[in-house]
Design an enzyme around this catalytic site. Structure first.
Site, short mmCIF file in Angstrom:
data_model
loop_
_atom_site.label_atom_id
_atom_site.label_comp_id
_atom_site.label_asym_id
_atom_site.label_seq_id
_atom_site.Cartn_x
_atom_site.Cartn_y
_atom_site.Cartn_z
N CYS A 182 41.88 4.94 34.56
CA CYS A 182 42.10 5.69 35.80
C CYS A 182 40.91 5.54 36.75
O CYS A 182 41.08 5.45 37.97
CB CYS A 182 42.33 7.17 35.50
SG CYS A 182 43.80 7.48 34.50
N ARG B 264 51.62 6.14 35.33
CA ARG B 264 51.05 5.55 36.55
C ARG B 264 52.18 5.19 37.52
O ARG B 264 52.63 4.05 37.59
CB ARG B 264 50.22 4.33 36.20
CG ARG B 264 49.11 4.64 35.21
CD ARG B 264 48.27 3.42 34.83
NE ARG B 264 47.45 3.72 33.67
CZ ARG B 264 46.31 4.41 33.72
NH1 ARG B 264 45.86 4.85 34.87
NH2 ARG B 264 45.63 4.66 32.61
#
Length: 221
Positions: free
Chosen positions: A57, A134
């Site tokens: 991330c 995601r």
């Protein structure tokens, strides 16, 4: 339907291409927002990530931050999200800035109650029920969802493809054309196919376009 099945349906539901982006109000790192009022007259790229202070991330958020100027040039506002508190978000933003010099200068939604994640189908129960996958939503200035991407928790996104797809959507809208495989700015676009015999004959007689065949023709834009 029992409460467990209702919750499961809520978690895996998701808006579709062509839908109006579901409205919500949320706290972000740049203040409170309401989706229906956010980024007026701009495109929005809204993207979720599983958690703050995690390695993949961090690379993704840094990628968005480092290329924010390219999104600005395409009249596009970035909007991040994870199922973390506003305090975690602020701590992560500052940690990354201190250690790498990269500043996440765009709003990140604090979705600690998972309201937005559920609304947009960012929770995939077989992947995780507490971390958003995601997801990327491309939302045009009319607040219509135009493109959706989904990646699992362990595979980062491709920033070049996100920007390419955004550019393709905007150029396609402007010139009323379609985009072939791997299109990028400067490449020829695909002309709409003929829908009548008169249009077919006009296409065959048109030397201004590159005709692969009568239904597949390309032109410079």
């Amino acid at each position: 339907m029992n409460n467990e099945n209702l919750l499961q349906e809520q978690i895996i539901s998701m808006p579709r291409i062509g839908d109006t982006a579901p409205d919500f109000e949320a706290v972000t790192t740049k203040g409170n927002i309401k989706m229906s009022d956010f980024a007026k007259d701009k495109w929005i790229v809204m993207f979720s990530h599983p958690a703050d202070f995690t390695p993949v991330c961090t690379t993704e958020m840094s990628g968005f931050a480092q290329r924010k100027g390219e999104f600005d040039a395409l009249n596009t506002e970035l909007l991040g999200l994870s199922i973390d508190s506003i305090h975690a978000h602020l701590g992560w933003v500052q940690n990354v800035r201190e250690n790498t010099g990269v500043y996440f200068d765009f709003p990140i939604i604090a979705d600690i109650d998972m309201k937005v994640s559920k609304l947009y189908g960012m929770l995939q129960p077989n992947e995780s029920e507490t971390a958003a996958v995601r997801a990327v939503f491309f939302i045009d200035p009319s607040k219509k969802i135009r493109l959706i991407m989904y990646y699992p928790l362990n595979v980062g996104r491709n920033m070049d493809e996100i920007l390419r797809a955004l550019d393709a959507l905007q150029v396609s809208d402007e010139h009323k054309v379609a985009m072939p495989l791997d299109w990028k700015r400067g490449d020829k676009a695909i002309c709409p196919p003929p829908k009548s015999l008169d249009a077919l004959n006009e296409r065959l007689a048109d030397d201004s376009v590159e005709k692969v065949t009568w239904y597949l023709a390309k032109k410079d834009i």
